[in-house]
Design a protein around this motif. Structure first.
Motif, PDB file in Angstrom:
ATOM      1  N   LEU A  68      56.616  64.526  67.475  1.00 57.52           N
ATOM      2  CA  LEU A  68      58.020  64.420  67.869  1.00 57.52           C
ATOM      3  C   LEU A  68      58.503  65.700  68.547  1.00 57.52           C
ATOM      4  CD1 LEU A  68      59.524  62.696  64.708  1.00 57.52           C
ATOM      5  CD2 LEU A  68      59.633  61.786  67.040  1.00 57.52           C
ATOM      6  N   LEU A  69      58.158  66.829  67.954  1.00 58.70           N
ATOM      7  CA  LEU A  69      58.592  68.111  68.491  1.00 58.70           C
ATOM      8  C   LEU A  69      58.035  68.346  69.883  1.00 58.70           C
ATOM      9  CD1 LEU A  69      59.962  70.853  68.157  1.00 58.70           C
ATOM     10  CD2 LEU A  69      57.992  71.607  66.811  1.00 58.70           C
ATOM     11  N   GLU A  70      56.758  68.055  70.075  1.00 53.59           N
ATOM     12  CA  GLU A  70      56.169  68.291  71.395  1.00 53.59           C
ATOM     13  C   GLU A  70      56.656  67.287  72.428  1.00 53.59           C
ATOM     14  OE1 GLU A  70      55.048  71.072  71.861  1.00 53.59           O
ATOM     15  OE2 GLU A  70      54.811  71.575  69.755  1.00 53.59           O
ATOM     16  N   PRO A  79      67.466  63.577  71.364  1.00 55.24           N
ATOM     17  CA  PRO A  79      67.209  62.725  70.193  1.00 55.24           C
ATOM     18  C   PRO A  79      65.816  62.912  69.601  1.00 55.24           C
ATOM     19  CG  PRO A  79      67.323  61.422  72.226  1.00 55.24           C
ATOM     20  CD  PRO A  79      67.804  62.776  72.559  1.00 55.24           C
ATOM     21  N   LEU A  80      64.824  63.202  70.419  1.00 48.98           N
ATOM     22  CA  LEU A  80      63.481  63.461  69.905  1.00 48.98           C
ATOM     23  C   LEU A  80      63.467  64.721  69.051  1.00 48.98           C
ATOM     24  CD1 LEU A  80      61.447  62.676  73.134  1.00 48.98           C
ATOM     25  CD2 LEU A  80      61.275  61.419  70.973  1.00 48.98           C
ATOM     26  N   LEU A  81      64.147  65.749  69.521  1.00 41.56           N
ATOM     27  CA  LEU A  81      64.195  67.006  68.776  1.00 41.56           C
ATOM     28  C   LEU A  81      65.015  66.866  67.493  1.00 41.56           C
ATOM     29  CD1 LEU A  81      64.639  69.377  71.830  1.00 41.56           C
ATOM     30  CD2 LEU A  81      62.601  69.186  70.390  1.00 41.56           C
ATOM     31  N   GLU A  82      66.085  66.083  67.551  1.00 41.17           N
ATOM     32  CA  GLU A  82      66.866  65.831  66.333  1.00 41.17           C
ATOM     33  C   GLU A  82      66.012  65.106  65.294  1.00 41.17           C
ATOM     34  OE1 GLU A  82      71.493  65.473  67.720  1.00 41.17           O
ATOM     35  OE2 GLU A  82      70.208  63.726  68.037  1.00 41.17           O
ATOM     36  N   GLU A  83      65.228  64.134  65.754  1.00 42.74           N
ATOM     37  CA  GLU A  83      64.348  63.405  64.837  1.00 42.74           C
ATOM     38  C   GLU A  83      63.280  64.338  64.270  1.00 42.74           C
ATOM     39  OE1 GLU A  83      61.702  59.275  64.708  1.00 42.74           O
ATOM     40  OE2 GLU A  83      62.738  59.842  66.557  1.00 42.74           O
TER      41      GLU A  83
END
Length: 246
Positions: free
Chosen positions: A79-81, A97-101
């Motif tokens: 998710l972070l990458e 949203p990917l970084l929040e997840e």
């Protein structure tokens, strides 16, 4: 057999000034026969990051997809990458949203280092809420005594300083750069300390405190006489033509 990827190994493998060398090193490390599948997959998430820094976004995405389905720390890294890739591409709306997840997943897994990384990336991608995300990163740091994780404080203070600098809150920027230098002296690397001193001097020049800035830049020049940023600041401070944009 390794059961997880240690940050110390990643530090040794990464060359952030050369993503091509980094990708090669990470590929070699992942191919070592004594690796567990989990560690191999974690290394591959970092190779995807290196590919993204080369602008090879489709390859990076495909590599991350090949590592799924995933759970635990590996899922956090994916998710972070993915979020980092979107930000590097300039697609901040997709990155956030990917970084929040990733942030929430890292907290669930007790991965403080990765949680701070995610919050720090959110401060970069989500500029209107940069202060909020930086505060959240510091809140996560409050729960650890690991020196390597606490090193994040240097980057967080430095990023906050430049955000305030760009917003023309120079007094606030100076305070943040001073905090970055203090954190670098406690937890940081030599390179982080160098950057922290340069940033502080740059802010001092903007505030009209040229003599104090010049003292710092001259000390930096004594250490690295060919550093282009230092050379440019010395030119600016001595009223010569800068070699780069200030």
């Amino acid at each position: 057999m390794d059961e997880r990827l240690e940050q110390a190994e990643l530090d040794a493998l990464w060359r952030f000034d050369d993503p091509y060398v980094s990708a090669e090193r990470l590929a070699i490390a992942a191919a070592q026969p004594d690796r567990s599948e989990l560690v191999r997959a974690e290394l591959e998430t970092q190779r995807a990051r290196a590919l993204g820094l080369q602008g090879r976004f489709a390859e990076a995405d495909a590599l991350l997809e090949s590592l799924e389905p995933a759970i635990g720390t590996l899922a956090v890294r994916i998710l972070l990458e993915r979020g980092r890739l979107r930000n590097t591409e300039g697609e901040q709306e997709a990155a956030i949203p990917l970084l929040e997840e990733a942030l929430q997943a890292a907290r669930r897994e007790g991965e403080t280092y990765l949680a701070v990384d995610a919050a720090h990336m959110l401060a970069i991608a989500d500029r209107p809420r940069a202060e909020q995300w930086t505060d959240e990163a510091f809140a996560d740091l409050d729960g650890t005594d690991d020196p390597r994780t606490l090193r994040w404080a240097v980057s967080l203070h430095n990023n906050r300083g430049w955000a305030r600098f760009d917003a023309r809150d120079l007094t606030g920027a100076l305070a943040a750069f001073e905090d970055a230098l203090a954190a670098a002296e406690r937890f940081g690397t030599a390179d982080q300390g160098f950057v922290a001193r340069w940033s502080l001097a740059r802010c001092l020049r903007e505030l009209g405190r040229s003599e104090a800035a010049l003292v710092i830049q001259r000390s930096l020049a004594a250490e690295r006489p060919d550093d282009p940023d230092v050379v440019a600041e010395l030119h600016a401070l001595t009223e010569a033509t800068p070699t780069i944009e200030p």
